[in-house]
Design a protein around this motif. Structure first.
Motif, short mmCIF file in Angstrom:
data_model
loop_
_atom_site.label_atom_id
_atom_site.label_comp_id
_atom_site.label_asym_id
_atom_site.label_seq_id
_atom_site.Cartn_x
_atom_site.Cartn_y
_atom_site.Cartn_z
N ARG A 221 57.31 3.13 -9.83
CA ARG A 221 57.05 4.18 -10.91
C ARG A 221 56.84 3.50 -11.78
NH1 ARG A 221 55.87 9.25 -7.43
NH2 ARG A 221 54.14 9.17 -6.72
N MET B 131 52.30 10.95 -16.74
CA MET B 131 52.92 10.05 -16.24
C MET B 131 54.27 10.91 -16.04
SD MET B 131 52.98 6.26 -15.01
CE MET B 131 53.60 5.90 -13.91
N LYS C 171 55.11 13.68 -14.80
CA LYS C 171 54.66 13.90 -12.97
C LYS C 171 53.91 14.27 -12.26
CE LYS C 171 59.97 13.40 -13.38
NZ LYS C 171 59.78 12.30 -13.39
N TRP D 240 51.13 12.80 -11.41
CA TRP D 240 50.47 10.96 -10.38
C TRP D 240 49.34 10.97 -10.60
CZ3 TRP D 240 54.90 9.45 -12.69
CH2 TRP D 240 55.48 10.20 -11.83
N ARG E 284 49.37 7.12 -7.91
CA ARG E 284 49.26 7.83 -7.45
C ARG E 284 50.30 8.44 -6.03
NH1 ARG E 284 44.64 6.87 -6.73
NH2 ARG E 284 45.02 5.84 -4.98
#
Length: 161
Positions: free
Chosen positions: A95, A121, A124, A126, A154
């Motif tokens: 990420r 993000m 978290k 995703w 993702r």
């Protein structure tokens, strides 16, 4: 773990895959003077050290010079991402790469404009972050790349098409 701790090899390979490598100056899709692996010379001019290394770049550069510029651009992006997003260093390497790829392509200023994606993000979340990525002009302009990057956000893994 920071992305730079693992070396730059996988980053370099992926950016070359996305950007290609052109050793002669050209105009990118945005009309900017570009060379090497997506180095926008107009918005990101050569440092004095880079000028010395690339020499007479108007007539082309070597592959080694293109890789040197790319490594410098990656380092700059990591610094910008670390300063811009307090959660960047807490992300897993994949990420972190997704944000680095977007920063490389769009610049940190435009990446900061992805407010909803960044918010998701940071939390978290995703799937929501990936969806926001795909709702952008970035996804309309470079759909295959954006789909790959959204998948990395993702799923946390790189799968090349």
């Amino acid at each position: 773990m920071m992305i730079g701790d693992n070396g730059y090899d996988f980053i370099i390979r992926r950016l070359v895959f996305h950007e290609g490598m052109r050793l002669r100056p050209y105009r990118c899709s945005a009309g900017k003077l570009t060379i090497g692996v997506g180095r926008n010379i107009e918005d990101n001019p050569f440092t004095p050290e880079e000028k010395k290394a690339v020499g007479d770049w108007q007539h082309g550069i070597t592959e080694n010079a293109a890789y040197m510029l790319l490594r410098n651009d990656v380092k700059r992006c990591i610094v910008e991402l670390t300063r811009a997003f307090d959660f960047y260093v807490t992300l897993d390497i994949e990420r972190q790469y997704a944000l680095l790829d977007m920063c490389f392509q769009l610049g940190i200023g435009k990446l900061k404009g992805f407010r909803k994606m960044i918010k998701w993000m940071r939390a978290k979340q995703w799937k929501a972050a990936a969806e926001e990525c795909l709702l952008s002009d970035y996804a309309k302009q470079t759909p295959a790349r954006a789909k790959r990057i959204a998948r990395v956000i993702r799923e946390g893994m790189w799968l090349r098409d």
